[in-house]
Motif scaffolding. Sequence first.
Motif, PDB file in Angstrom:
ATOM      1  N   GLU A   1       2.136   5.774   2.927  1.00 11.49           N
ATOM      2  CA  GLU A   1       0.879   5.100   2.582  1.00 11.49           C
ATOM      3  C   GLU A   1       0.687   5.098   1.074  1.00 11.49           C
ATOM      4  O   GLU A   1       1.274   5.889   0.347  1.00 11.49           O
ATOM      5  N   MET A   2      -0.172   4.193   0.626  1.00 13.13           N
ATOM      6  CA  MET A   2      -0.587   4.114  -0.767  1.00 13.13           C
ATOM      7  C   MET A   2      -2.002   3.557  -0.765  1.00 13.13           C
ATOM      8  O   MET A   2      -2.270   2.528  -0.132  1.00 13.13           O
ATOM      9  N   THR A   3      -2.936   4.243  -1.436  1.00 17.74           N
ATOM     10  CA  THR A   3      -4.351   3.888  -1.357  1.00 17.74           C
ATOM     11  C   THR A   3      -4.948   3.770  -2.742  1.00 17.74           C
ATOM     12  O   THR A   3      -4.658   4.588  -3.627  1.00 17.74           O
TER      13      THR A   3
ATOM     14  N   ALA B   1       5.174  -1.643  -2.956  1.00 17.56           N
ATOM     15  CA  ALA B   1       5.448  -1.753  -1.521  1.00 17.56           C
ATOM     16  C   ALA B   1       6.731  -2.527  -1.263  1.00 17.56           C
ATOM     17  O   ALA B   1       7.531  -2.162  -0.392  1.00 17.56           O
ATOM     18  N   ALA B   2       6.955  -3.591  -2.022  1.00 18.15           N
ATOM     19  CA  ALA B   2       8.153  -4.412  -1.824  1.00 18.15           C
ATOM     20  C   ALA B   2       9.420  -3.660  -2.197  1.00 18.15           C
ATOM     21  O   ALA B   2      10.476  -3.865  -1.581  1.00 18.15           O
TER      22      ALA B   2
ATOM     23  N   TYR C   1       4.983  -3.253   6.185  1.00 20.19           N
ATOM     24  CA  TYR C   1       4.021  -2.946   5.128  1.00 20.19           C
ATOM     25  C   TYR C   1       2.777  -3.818   5.300  1.00 20.19           C
ATOM     26  O   TYR C   1       2.852  -5.048   5.270  1.00 20.19           O
ATOM     27  N   ASN C   2       1.636  -3.160   5.475  1.00 22.71           N
ATOM     28  CA  ASN C   2       0.409  -3.851   5.835  1.00 22.71           C
ATOM     29  C   ASN C   2      -0.708  -3.475   4.868  1.00 22.71           C
ATOM     30  O   ASN C   2      -1.036  -2.293   4.700  1.00 22.71           O
TER      31      ASN C   2
ATOM     32  N   ASP D   1       0.248   0.643   4.273  1.00 22.22           N
ATOM     33  CA  ASP D   1       0.974   1.684   5.006  1.00 22.22           C
ATOM     34  C   ASP D   1       2.129   1.048   5.768  1.00 22.22           C
ATOM     35  O   ASP D   1       2.155  -0.163   5.988  1.00 22.22           O
ATOM     36  N   ALA D   2       3.078   1.894   6.160  1.00 22.98           N
ATOM     37  CA  ALA D   2       4.252   1.413   6.895  1.00 22.98           C
ATOM     38  C   ALA D   2       4.910   2.595   7.597  1.00 22.98           C
ATOM     39  O   ALA D   2       4.754   3.748   7.192  1.00 22.98           O
TER      40      ALA D   2
END
Length: 298
Positions: A82-84, A111-112, A184-185, A209-210
């Motif tokens: 995750e990343m927030t 994310a990519a 990845y959403n 997150d993914a």
Amino acid sequence: MPRVITPEIIEASFKGFKTAYQRGFASSTSLYTSLATVITSTAREEVYSWLGDMPKMREWIGDRRVKQLSAKGYSIRNRTFEMTVGVRREDIEDDSLGLYAPRFEMMGQSAASHPDEILFELINKAFVSACYDGQNFFDTDHPVGPEGAQVSVSNMQAGAGETWILADFSRPLKPWVFQRRRDYNFARKEDANTSDHVFMRDEYLYGVDARVAAGYGFWQMAFGSKAELTSANLRAAYTAMTNFTDDEGRKLNIKPTHLIVGSGNLFKARDLLLPAQIGATTNVDQNLVSIIEAPMLQ
């Protein structure tokens, strides 16, 4: 006077952040789809029981010889990431959201590129991490042959330099596997002013997150070296791969297609493979394989 934060303003903010995220995601160039077979996962852990049994045609004499799945039990367990990013309520009230666009764009780029990070985390441990046959992915002692009459086969060169890898990417299954359970959403957590987090922390949360993982495929499809990248060492690796056989002694018809190098070996690779001549002599290694520069390779 600060503007009142309405559901419409929250929705517009989210769309703006998502647009910046998608712009960053689209601008990033990844390697993992070129290096790994992408598998859609449907469970917490996937078992690749068929690894170790590379199919090959044989003359049909008598009954069909049914190829059973090998009981290797090699599995890849998905991992959650995750990343927030938090956006202060005051910035939404003051319509200062332009300050966040670069941050969300960087989130999209991160994310990519994350699949590459996961994949090269695996590749960089390939000399010390086991694949389906219980040996390290790059190893000198891969057991090949019928039970009781196996011989050791090497797909590595020892050394103390930067890793370079010769690989065959012409097959449906590449040397590595990238497993995707949940893609990845980009999502949000807010409900105007009623969110618990907004009430307690005075900020809105947006994140990605993914659930993904990487694993080893057929070791026969790659040859790893820490020796100096020279014509002699490259040819030795190339020849070794073309001589790989199945357990019945039949050649697998492997033909290396690419040389993967880190930044430290890039110009050595170009000097070896690109010139038509080296000195006054024809370069017989010219275009032997294509070069892939992988800055994350160690």
